[in-house]
Design a protein around this motif. Structure first.
Motif: not given
Length: 299
Positions: A10, A13, A181, A184, A186-190
């Motif tokens: 993203p 990063y 994800d 990466t 990390t948690f995403t905002s999807d």
């Protein structure tokens, strides 16, 4: 890997590499190239074992691994997989769920359009990725499946000399966590997704109790492999334990020749109640591919 990560991560990063020691973003690439990047070793392609049915084959069917239509690679490999299965001269085909990437109705329509290009009959169940519709407030996958395919995601499918028992293991419950994800970390905002593990509904359990053994080669097909799933990630990723016990009871009662599952995107073979359980790879990821099963009177 780092050299090509900028296009995959993203936005922003890559700046973390600067924080971790590089003078600037340009210096990251220059440092990697300064002494030259060694040539990669030549590929060593694994040899796939060839299995042949004993005796004279009377039925051949295809297995479509998780298509994930709606994802970039899923869309890339979906129709070539359909074309390749047509070349195998199968009598029918079955998918193992995760037809779509996120349960959008247009993705279901795209899946159906591809399946209609098969030369032989086909049937499909649901997977966990099919349940949530890309930002919908509740799981809409089941109703969209019924609308597009005009059937339930479980039941019997028969050819002249073979029988499939399809089970719907997709759990409509919402995941307690945002999408994660792996690239990466990390948690995403999807949009939220369904939980990755599988379970059987009360309706399906009642239907399963009615199924009996028949004098015909029988296979059980569902999306989730049985409990315990010992691979990555370390959570209830496969079928839950109570549903696995119900699956085991069904196996003992109907005496299938095998159980076929997807979900894990891998080639794997295990056993449940003495019966082989085959996990079929996903066409969009390594090891890429689909399955073909030959049936004779002997095996």
């Amino acid at each position: 890997v780092d050299l090509h990560s900028e296009s995959m991560l993203p936005k922003g990063y890559w700046s973390r590499l600067v924080e971790l020691g590089a003078d600037d973003a340009k210096e990251v690439e220059e440092a990697l190239n300064r002494d030259g990047i060694p040539m990669p070793p030549p590929p060593e392609w694994p040899e796939a074992p060839v299995a042949t049915a004993p005796g004279t084959v009377h039925t051949r069917f295809g297995i479509l691994g998780d298509p994930h239509v709606g994802s970039q690679k899923g869309d890339t490999f979906y129709l070539p997989m359909i074309e390749a299965i047509n070349k195998q001269g199968v009598d029918f085909s079955v998918s193992v769920g995760d037809l779509t990437q996120n349960g959008r109705e247009d993705f279901f329509q795209q899946v159906k359009a591809g399946l209609e290009k098969l030369d032989a009959p086909w049937t499909v169940p649901l997977g966990n990725h099919d349940m949530w519709g890309g930002g919908t407030p509740y799981a809409v996958g089941l109703e969209r499946f019924r609308s597009v395919f005009g059937t339930e995601p479980y039941g019997e499918f028969r050819s002249e000399r073979a029988r499939l028992i399809l089970l719907n293991s997709a759990d409509p419950k919402e995941s307690p966590f945002p999408p994660f994800d792996l690239l990466t970390g990390t948690f995403t905002s999807d949009p939220k997704e369904s939980i990755p593990g599988g379970t059987f509904s009360e309706e399906l359990l009642a239907w399963m109790c009615e199924q009996q053994a028949e004098d015909i080669p029988t296979f059980i097909v569902l999306h989730h492999p049985p409990y315990p799933y010992l691979g990555f990630p370390a959570l209830v990723f496969g079928l839950d334990e109570p549903s696995t016990r119900a699956l085991e009871d069904l196996i003992v009662r109907v005496r299938p020749w095998g159980v076929i599952a997807g979900h894990t995107h891998r080639c794997a073979l295990s056993r449940l109640a003495g019966v082989p359980v085959l996990e079929v790879p996903c066409p969009k990821e390594w090891p890429f591919g689909f399955g073909v099963v030959d049936i004779s009177d002997e095996g």
